[in-house]
Design a protein around this motif. Structure first.
Motif, PDB file in Angstrom:
ATOM      1  N   ARG A 140      15.751 -11.322 -23.961  1.00 54.43           N
ATOM      2  CA  ARG A 140      15.496 -12.010 -22.415  1.00 54.43           C
ATOM      3  C   ARG A 140      14.320 -11.418 -21.951  1.00 54.43           C
ATOM      4  O   ARG A 140      14.507 -10.342 -21.272  1.00 54.43           O
ATOM      5  N   SER A 141      13.227 -11.932 -21.635  1.00 53.76           N
ATOM      6  CA  SER A 141      12.115 -11.269 -21.146  1.00 53.76           C
ATOM      7  C   SER A 141      11.091 -12.369 -20.223  1.00 53.76           C
ATOM      8  O   SER A 141      10.303 -11.802 -20.056  1.00 53.76           O
ATOM      9  N   SER A 142      11.344 -13.617 -20.446  1.00 52.10           N
ATOM     10  CA  SER A 142      10.300 -14.699 -19.895  1.00 52.10           C
ATOM     11  C   SER A 142      10.620 -15.131 -18.525  1.00 52.10           C
ATOM     12  O   SER A 142      11.912 -14.985 -18.116  1.00 52.10           O
ATOM     13  N   ASN A 143       9.661 -15.504 -18.174  1.00 54.65           N
ATOM     14  CA  ASN A 143       9.875 -16.266 -16.745  1.00 54.65           C
ATOM     15  C   ASN A 143      10.462 -17.774 -16.647  1.00 54.65           C
ATOM     16  O   ASN A 143      10.349 -18.595 -15.814  1.00 54.65           O
ATOM     17  N   GLY A 144      10.677 -18.155 -17.994  1.00 54.86           N
ATOM     18  CA  GLY A 144      11.267 -19.402 -18.265  1.00 54.86           C
ATOM     19  C   GLY A 144      10.891 -20.113 -19.309  1.00 54.86           C
ATOM     20  O   GLY A 144      11.413 -20.895 -20.104  1.00 54.86           O
ATOM     21  N   CYS A 145       9.665 -19.666 -19.999  1.00 57.31           N
ATOM     22  CA  CYS A 145       8.798 -20.110 -21.126  1.00 57.31           C
ATOM     23  C   CYS A 145       9.695 -19.636 -22.471  1.00 57.31           C
ATOM     24  O   CYS A 145      10.425 -18.451 -22.300  1.00 57.31           O
ATOM     25  N   ILE A 146       9.488 -20.228 -23.503  1.00 58.69           N
ATOM     26  CA  ILE A 146       9.918 -19.526 -25.087  1.00 58.69           C
ATOM     27  C   ILE A 146       8.858 -19.000 -25.692  1.00 58.69           C
ATOM     28  O   ILE A 146       7.919 -19.662 -25.820  1.00 58.69           O
ATOM     29  N   GLY A 147       8.806 -17.814 -26.026  1.00 58.30           N
ATOM     30  CA  GLY A 147       7.722 -17.187 -26.635  1.00 58.30           C
ATOM     31  C   GLY A 147       7.977 -16.830 -28.233  1.00 58.30           C
ATOM     32  O   GLY A 147       9.161 -16.699 -28.543  1.00 58.30           O
ATOM     33  N   LEU A 148       7.096 -16.842 -28.911  1.00 56.98           N
ATOM     34  CA  LEU A 148       7.043 -16.740 -30.404  1.00 56.98           C
ATOM     35  C   LEU A 148       6.177 -15.489 -30.872  1.00 56.98           C
ATOM     36  O   LEU A 148       5.086 -15.258 -29.926  1.00 56.98           O
ATOM     37  N   TYR A 196       6.730 -25.218 -18.025  1.00 52.95           N
ATOM     38  CA  TYR A 196       7.396 -24.847 -19.320  1.00 52.95           C
ATOM     39  C   TYR A 196       6.433 -24.998 -20.507  1.00 52.95           C
ATOM     40  O   TYR A 196       6.078 -26.194 -20.802  1.00 52.95           O
ATOM     41  N   ARG A 197       6.443 -24.149 -21.400  1.00 45.28           N
ATOM     42  CA  ARG A 197       5.612 -23.887 -22.622  1.00 45.28           C
ATOM     43  C   ARG A 197       6.510 -23.230 -23.632  1.00 45.28           C
ATOM     44  O   ARG A 197       7.432 -22.521 -23.545  1.00 45.28           O
ATOM     45  N   ILE A 198       5.940 -23.486 -24.940  1.00 49.29           N
ATOM     46  CA  ILE A 198       6.549 -22.664 -25.828  1.00 49.29           C
ATOM     47  C   ILE A 198       5.073 -22.191 -26.706  1.00 49.29           C
ATOM     48  O   ILE A 198       4.199 -22.730 -26.750  1.00 49.29           O
ATOM     49  N   HIS A 199       4.920 -20.819 -26.504  1.00 53.54           N
ATOM     50  CA  HIS A 199       3.835 -20.050 -26.636  1.00 53.54           C
ATOM     51  C   HIS A 199       3.920 -18.949 -27.285  1.00 53.54           C
ATOM     52  O   HIS A 199       4.988 -18.329 -27.805  1.00 53.54           O
ATOM     53  N   THR A 241       2.899 -18.947 -11.850  1.00 51.69           N
ATOM     54  CA  THR A 241       3.359 -20.112 -11.004  1.00 51.69           C
ATOM     55  C   THR A 241       3.630 -19.689  -9.577  1.00 51.69           C
ATOM     56  O   THR A 241       3.635 -18.471  -9.390  1.00 51.69           O
ATOM     57  N   PRO A 242       3.788 -20.669  -8.608  1.00 53.69           N
ATOM     58  CA  PRO A 242       3.856 -20.219  -7.245  1.00 53.69           C
ATOM     59  C   PRO A 242       5.124 -19.382  -7.102  1.00 53.69           C
ATOM     60  O   PRO A 242       4.912 -18.315  -6.502  1.00 53.69           O
ATOM     61  N   SER A 243       6.287 -19.500  -7.856  1.00 52.62           N
ATOM     62  CA  SER A 243       7.222 -18.606  -7.709  1.00 52.62           C
ATOM     63  C   SER A 243       7.091 -17.022  -8.161  1.00 52.62           C
ATOM     64  O   SER A 243       7.682 -16.089  -7.832  1.00 52.62           O
ATOM     65  N   MET A 244       6.210 -17.274  -9.587  1.00 53.54           N
ATOM     66  CA  MET A 244       6.126 -15.943 -10.055  1.00 53.54           C
ATOM     67  C   MET A 244       5.142 -15.000  -9.179  1.00 53.54           C
ATOM     68  O   MET A 244       5.240 -13.934  -8.926  1.00 53.54           O
ATOM     69  N   LYS A 245       4.279 -15.918  -8.602  1.00 54.92           N
ATOM     70  CA  LYS A 245       3.258 -15.107  -7.772  1.00 54.92           C
ATOM     71  C   LYS A 245       4.191 -14.617  -6.340  1.00 54.92           C
ATOM     72  O   LYS A 245       3.940 -13.481  -5.884  1.00 54.92           O
ATOM     73  N   GLU A 246       5.100 -15.136  -6.093  1.00 53.04           N
ATOM     74  CA  GLU A 246       5.702 -14.778  -4.770  1.00 53.04           C
ATOM     75  C   GLU A 246       6.550 -13.438  -5.011  1.00 53.04           C
ATOM     76  O   GLU A 246       6.779 -12.560  -4.399  1.00 53.04           O
ATOM     77  N   ARG A 247       6.931 -13.726  -6.629  1.00 56.14           N
ATOM     78  CA  ARG A 247       7.922 -12.394  -6.918  1.00 56.14           C
ATOM     79  C   ARG A 247       6.857 -11.268  -7.336  1.00 56.14           C
ATOM     80  O   ARG A 247       7.305 -10.132  -7.005  1.00 56.14           O
ATOM     81  N   ASN A 248       5.614 -11.672  -7.640  1.00 53.99           N
ATOM     82  CA  ASN A 248       4.861 -10.328  -8.153  1.00 53.99           C
ATOM     83  C   ASN A 248       3.378 -10.605  -7.562  1.00 53.99           C
ATOM     84  O   ASN A 248       2.459 -11.099  -8.347  1.00 53.99           O
ATOM     85  N   GLU A 255       0.959  -8.829  -6.744  1.00 54.74           N
ATOM     86  CA  GLU A 255       0.145  -8.144  -7.409  1.00 54.74           C
ATOM     87  C   GLU A 255      -0.617  -8.675  -8.678  1.00 54.74           C
ATOM     88  O   GLU A 255      -1.849  -8.109  -9.125  1.00 54.74           O
ATOM     89  N   TRP A 256       0.077  -9.652  -9.336  1.00 54.80           N
ATOM     90  CA  TRP A 256      -0.437 -10.449 -10.209  1.00 54.80           C
ATOM     91  C   TRP A 256      -2.009 -11.116 -10.448  1.00 54.80           C
ATOM     92  O   TRP A 256      -1.949 -11.561  -8.927  1.00 54.80           O
ATOM     93  N   PRO A 257      -2.674 -11.130 -11.109  1.00 55.76           N
ATOM     94  CA  PRO A 257      -3.787 -11.804 -10.822  1.00 55.76           C
ATOM     95  C   PRO A 257      -3.551 -13.432 -10.948  1.00 55.76           C
ATOM     96  O   PRO A 257      -2.560 -13.902 -11.314  1.00 55.76           O
ATOM     97  N   ASP A 258      -4.451 -13.987 -10.124  1.00 58.34           N
ATOM     98  CA  ASP A 258      -4.389 -15.565 -10.183  1.00 58.34           C
ATOM     99  C   ASP A 258      -4.533 -16.140 -11.424  1.00 58.34           C
ATOM    100  O   ASP A 258      -4.043 -17.402 -11.599  1.00 58.34           O
ATOM    101  N   TYR A 259      -5.465 -15.575 -12.272  1.00 61.99           N
ATOM    102  CA  TYR A 259      -5.863 -16.320 -13.536  1.00 61.99           C
ATOM    103  C   TYR A 259      -6.145 -15.441 -14.480  1.00 61.99           C
ATOM    104  O   TYR A 259      -6.637 -14.193 -14.408  1.00 61.99           O
ATOM    105  N   VAL A 260      -5.561 -15.467 -15.927  1.00 60.19           N
ATOM    106  CA  VAL A 260      -6.182 -14.745 -17.026  1.00 60.19           C
ATOM    107  C   VAL A 260      -6.718 -15.836 -18.119  1.00 60.19           C
ATOM    108  O   VAL A 260      -6.005 -16.571 -18.368  1.00 60.19           O
ATOM    109  N   PRO A 261      -7.971 -15.564 -18.389  1.00 62.36           N
ATOM    110  CA  PRO A 261      -8.732 -16.457 -19.418  1.00 62.36           C
ATOM    111  C   PRO A 261      -7.964 -16.136 -20.618  1.00 62.36           C
ATOM    112  O   PRO A 261      -7.442 -15.292 -21.042  1.00 62.36           O
ATOM    113  N   PRO A 262      -8.551 -17.215 -21.726  1.00 58.66           N
ATOM    114  CA  PRO A 262      -7.904 -17.347 -23.101  1.00 58.66           C
ATOM    115  C   PRO A 262      -8.464 -15.677 -23.535  1.00 58.66           C
ATOM    116  O   PRO A 262      -9.596 -15.230 -23.363  1.00 58.66           O
TER     117      PRO A 262
END
Length: 201
Positions: free
Chosen positions: A172-180, A158-161, A124-131, A133-140
Motif C-alpha cells: 500500500r504505497s500510492s495516492n490512488g493509482c495502481i503501480g506496476l 486515476y491511472r495504471i502506470h 492532484t490538488p489534494s496531493m499538493k495540499e498534503r505535500n 513541497e512537491w513540484p508542480d510538474y515532473v517531465p517524462p
C-alpha cells in the motif's frame, strides 16, 4: 541427485530467498524522497503474508460478462493485477502497488481511455495540499513517478502506470493509482486497448 535437479533446487532456493529479502525490507527503508511518494504501510509483515497467500491466478467469468476489448481486474487485497485478452489467448498476473488507505481507494468498473507512451506527472490538488513541497510538474524521464507508460482510466486522476521506485510494488504505497514494475506496464500497455474494461475490487 542429478546436476539438473541440484541446479533447479538451488535456483528455486535463490529465488525464494531473494523474494523474502525484498518483501521483508522494513517499511522505513522503502520511503522515497521522490515526488508522488507517500509513507508506506507499517504492517508490512502482515501485508506481505496476505499478499503471498492471495497471489493466485483467477478466472475472468465471476467478474466480467465477456472479454470484449480485453479485461483488467485489480485485486486491492492481494495487490495483484490480472489481464485477459479478448480471445482468451493471453492471461497475465502482475504484482502491483495499491492505494495507501481506504480513503484513497476507489473500487468499481471503469475502462482505459488513453494510453500514454511517455507520461509526465502533476500532483492532484489534494496531493499538493498534503505535500506543498512537491513540484508542480515532473517531465517524462527516469525520475518520473509515473514510470515509463500509463493507462488512463475514465475516473479523473486515476491511472495504471509504472514506477521508478520498485520498492512500492506489492505494498500500500500510492495516492490512488495502481503501480506496476516498468517492464510489466510496458507489456500491459502493448496488450491493452482503448476501451479495455477495468474492474477494481
Amino acid at each position: 541427485m542429478t546436476q539438473k535437479r541440484i541446479a533447479r533446487a538451488v535456483n528455486r532456493r535463490s529465488f525464494l530467498a531473494g523474494a523474502a529479502a525484498v518483501l521483508g525490507t522494513p517499511a522505513i527503508a522503502q520511503q522515497s524522497q521522490m515526488p508522488g511518494s507517500v509513507e508506506m504501510e507499517s504492517d508490512i509483515d502482515e501485508g506481505v503474508r496476505r499478499n503471498i497467500s492471495s497471489f493466485r491466478s483467477l478466472d475472468w467469468r465471476p467478474y466480467f460478462s465477456d472479454l470484449s476489448r480485453g479485461a483488467i481486474l485489480v485485486d486491492i487485497t492481494s495487490r495483484a493485477l490480472h489481464y485477459w485478452s479478448e480471445d482468451e489467448s493471453v492471461y497475465r498476473l502482475y504484482p502491483s502497488s495499491v492505494p495507501l488507505s481506504e480513503e484513497l481507494t476507489r473500487r468499481g468498473r471503469t475502462s482505459v481511455t488513453f494510453k500514454d507512451p511517455s507520461p509526465d506527472w502533476r500532483p492532484t490538488p489534494s496531493m499538493k495540499e498534503r505535500n506543498p513541497e512537491w513540484p508542480d510538474y515532473v517531465p517524462p524521464g527516469p525520475d518520473n513517478p509515473m514510470g515509463t507508460r500509463a493507462l488512463h482510466l475514465s475516473w479523473t486522476y486515476y491511472r495504471i502506470h509504472g514506477t521508478h521506485d520498485t520498492r512500492k510494488i506489492g505494498r500500500r504505497s500510492s495516492n490512488g493509482c495502481i503501480g506496476l514494475y516498468n517492464e510489466h506496464i510496458e507489456e500491459l500497455y502493448d496488450m491493452a486497448e482503448i476501451g479495455t474494461q477495468v474492474l477494481l475490487i
